[in-house]
Design a protein around this motif. Structure first.
Motif, PDB file in Angstrom:
ATOM      1  N   PHE A   1       9.880   2.406  48.364  1.00  0.00           N
ATOM      2  CA  PHE A   1       8.860   3.453  48.505  1.00  0.00           C
ATOM      3  C   PHE A   1       9.408   4.806  48.053  1.00  0.00           C
ATOM      4  N   GLN A   2      10.710   5.029  48.248  1.00  0.00           N
ATOM      5  CA  GLN A   2      11.313   6.286  47.814  1.00  0.00           C
ATOM      6  C   GLN A   2      11.377   6.351  46.283  1.00  0.00           C
ATOM      7  N   SER A   3      11.789   5.260  45.664  1.00  0.00           N
ATOM      8  CA  SER A   3      11.833   5.195  44.205  1.00  0.00           C
ATOM      9  C   SER A   3      10.454   5.428  43.605  1.00  0.00           C
ATOM     10  N   SER A   4       9.453   4.807  44.191  1.00  0.00           N
ATOM     11  CA  SER A   4       8.085   4.960  43.691  1.00  0.00           C
ATOM     12  C   SER A   4       7.618   6.404  43.800  1.00  0.00           C
ATOM     13  N   PHE A   5       7.876   7.032  44.930  1.00  0.00           N
ATOM     14  CA  PHE A   5       7.475   8.421  45.118  1.00  0.00           C
ATOM     15  C   PHE A   5       8.136   9.311  44.077  1.00  0.00           C
ATOM     16  N   LEU A   6       9.436   9.160  43.893  1.00  0.00           N
ATOM     17  CA  LEU A   6      10.161   9.988  42.934  1.00  0.00           C
ATOM     18  C   LEU A   6       9.637   9.776  41.512  1.00  0.00           C
ATOM     19  N   ALA A   7       9.456   8.518  41.117  1.00  0.00           N
ATOM     20  CA  ALA A   7       8.982   8.210  39.766  1.00  0.00           C
ATOM     21  C   ALA A   7       7.583   8.755  39.535  1.00  0.00           C
ATOM     22  N   GLU A   8       6.693   8.586  40.508  1.00  0.00           N
ATOM     23  CA  GLU A   8       5.316   9.067  40.361  1.00  0.00           C
ATOM     24  C   GLU A   8       5.264  10.588  40.254  1.00  0.00           C
ATOM     25  N   GLU A   9       5.997  11.270  41.083  1.00  0.00           N
ATOM     26  CA  GLU A   9       5.994  12.733  41.046  1.00  0.00           C
ATOM     27  C   GLU A   9       6.518  13.261  39.719  1.00  0.00           C
ATOM     28  N   LEU A  10       7.557  12.626  39.206  1.00  0.00           N
ATOM     29  CA  LEU A  10       8.103  13.064  37.918  1.00  0.00           C
ATOM     30  C   LEU A  10       7.151  12.733  36.772  1.00  0.00           C
ATOM     31  N   ALA A  11       6.557  11.545  36.803  1.00  0.00           N
ATOM     32  CA  ALA A  11       5.642  11.133  35.735  1.00  0.00           C
ATOM     33  C   ALA A  11       4.407  12.028  35.671  1.00  0.00           C
ATOM     34  N   GLU A  12       3.940  12.454  36.827  1.00  0.00           N
ATOM     35  CA  GLU A  12       2.744  13.302  36.895  1.00  0.00           C
ATOM     36  C   GLU A  12       3.077  14.783  36.835  1.00  0.00           C
ATOM     37  N   ASP A  13       4.376  15.113  36.735  1.00  0.00           N
ATOM     38  CA  ASP A  13       4.823  16.500  36.842  1.00  0.00           C
ATOM     39  C   ASP A  13       4.190  17.130  38.084  1.00  0.00           C
ATOM     40  N   GLY A  14       4.287  16.363  39.180  1.00  0.00           N
ATOM     41  CA  GLY A  14       3.661  16.743  40.447  1.00  0.00           C
ATOM     42  C   GLY A  14       4.340  17.915  41.127  1.00  0.00           C
ATOM     43  N   ASP A  15       3.801  18.241  42.276  1.00  0.00           N
ATOM     44  CA  ASP A  15       4.289  19.382  43.058  1.00  0.00           C
ATOM     45  C   ASP A  15       5.780  19.287  43.373  1.00  0.00           C
ATOM     46  N   TRP A  16       6.279  18.081  43.498  1.00  0.00           N
ATOM     47  CA  TRP A  16       7.676  17.883  43.892  1.00  0.00           C
ATOM     48  C   TRP A  16       8.623  17.784  42.705  1.00  0.00           C
ATOM     49  N   ALA A  17       8.118  17.754  41.467  1.00  0.00           N
ATOM     50  CA  ALA A  17       8.944  17.476  40.289  1.00  0.00           C
ATOM     51  C   ALA A  17      10.128  18.438  40.157  1.00  0.00           C
ATOM     52  N   GLU A  18       9.905  19.714  40.373  1.00  0.00           N
ATOM     53  CA  GLU A  18      10.988  20.694  40.216  1.00  0.00           C
ATOM     54  C   GLU A  18      12.113  20.446  41.223  1.00  0.00           C
ATOM     55  N   VAL A  19      11.749  20.165  42.458  1.00  0.00           N
ATOM     56  CA  VAL A  19      12.761  19.925  43.491  1.00  0.00           C
ATOM     57  C   VAL A  19      13.475  18.599  43.223  1.00  0.00           C
ATOM     58  N   ILE A  20      12.745  17.605  42.745  1.00  0.00           N
ATOM     59  CA  ILE A  20      13.351  16.313  42.397  1.00  0.00           C
ATOM     60  C   ILE A  20      14.359  16.500  41.267  1.00  0.00           C
ATOM     61  N   ASP A  21      14.007  17.295  40.277  1.00  0.00           N
ATOM     62  CA  ASP A  21      14.940  17.586  39.181  1.00  0.00           C
ATOM     63  C   ASP A  21      16.200  18.269  39.700  1.00  0.00           C
ATOM     64  N   GLU A  22      16.039  19.186  40.631  1.00  0.00           N
ATOM     65  CA  GLU A  22      17.200  19.885  41.207  1.00  0.00           C
ATOM     66  C   GLU A  22      18.094  18.898  41.964  1.00  0.00           C
ATOM     67  N   LEU A  23      17.476  17.966  42.698  1.00  0.00           N
ATOM     68  CA  LEU A  23      18.262  16.964  43.411  1.00  0.00           C
ATOM     69  C   LEU A  23      19.014  16.080  42.423  1.00  0.00           C
ATOM     70  N   ALA A  24      18.361  15.694  41.334  1.00  0.00           N
ATOM     71  CA  ALA A  24      19.020  14.873  40.314  1.00  0.00           C
ATOM     72  C   ALA A  24      20.244  15.601  39.756  1.00  0.00           C
ATOM     73  N   LEU A  25      20.115  16.902  39.523  1.00  0.00           N
ATOM     74  CA  LEU A  25      21.257  17.679  39.032  1.00  0.00           C
ATOM     75  C   LEU A  25      22.407  17.691  40.027  1.00  0.00           C
ATOM     76  N   LEU A  26      22.077  17.890  41.296  1.00  0.00           N
ATOM     77  CA  LEU A  26      23.119  17.893  42.331  1.00  0.00           C
ATOM     78  C   LEU A  26      23.849  16.556  42.409  1.00  0.00           C
ATOM     79  N   LEU A  27      23.088  15.472  42.283  1.00  0.00           N
ATOM     80  CA  LEU A  27      23.682  14.143  42.407  1.00  0.00           C
ATOM     81  C   LEU A  27      24.399  13.705  41.137  1.00  0.00           C
ATOM     82  N   SER A  28      24.206  14.434  40.046  1.00  0.00           N
ATOM     83  CA  SER A  28      24.856  14.114  38.776  1.00  0.00           C
ATOM     84  C   SER A  28      26.226  14.747  38.639  1.00  0.00           C
ATOM     85  N   LYS A  29      26.567  15.629  39.540  1.00  0.00           N
ATOM     86  CA  LYS A  29      27.849  16.347  39.442  1.00  0.00           C
ATOM     87  C   LYS A  29      28.961  15.594  40.112  1.00  0.00           C
TER      88      LYS A  29
END
Length: 76
Positions: free
Chosen positions: A48-76
């Motif tokens: 359910f977490q994967s689905s939420f993240l993928a949907e928000e990014l695909a739709e450029d939803g309200d959470w997309a910016e924060v999800i992108d920031e989390l991805a950056l943090l986890l990539s370091k």
């Protein structure tokens, strides 16, 4: 209508994770995103977490910016 606060605490709450600062820092410290792996495809998420993240990014939803920031943090 989504009236959630769109910050890390709100995102962690949406994902069903503890959202206090120490818990969020511990999560980031304990997880990393391998190169070339999309955040939503990381092996540490529940379906359910994967689905939420993928949907928000695909739709450029309200959470997309924060999800992108989390991805950056986890990539370091």
């Amino acid at each position: 209508m989504d009236t959630s606060k769109h910050d890390f605490g709100g995102l962690f709450a949406q994902l069903g994770l503890p959202n206090d600062v120490p818990a969020m820092k511990a999560f980031v410290a304990a997880h990393s995103l391998p190169p070339g792996v999309a955040l939503s495809e990381a092996d540490f998420w529940q379906p359910f977490q994967s689905s939420f993240l993928a949907e928000e990014l695909a739709e450029d939803g309200d959470w997309a910016e924060v999800i992108d920031e989390l991805a950056l943090l986890l990539s370091k």
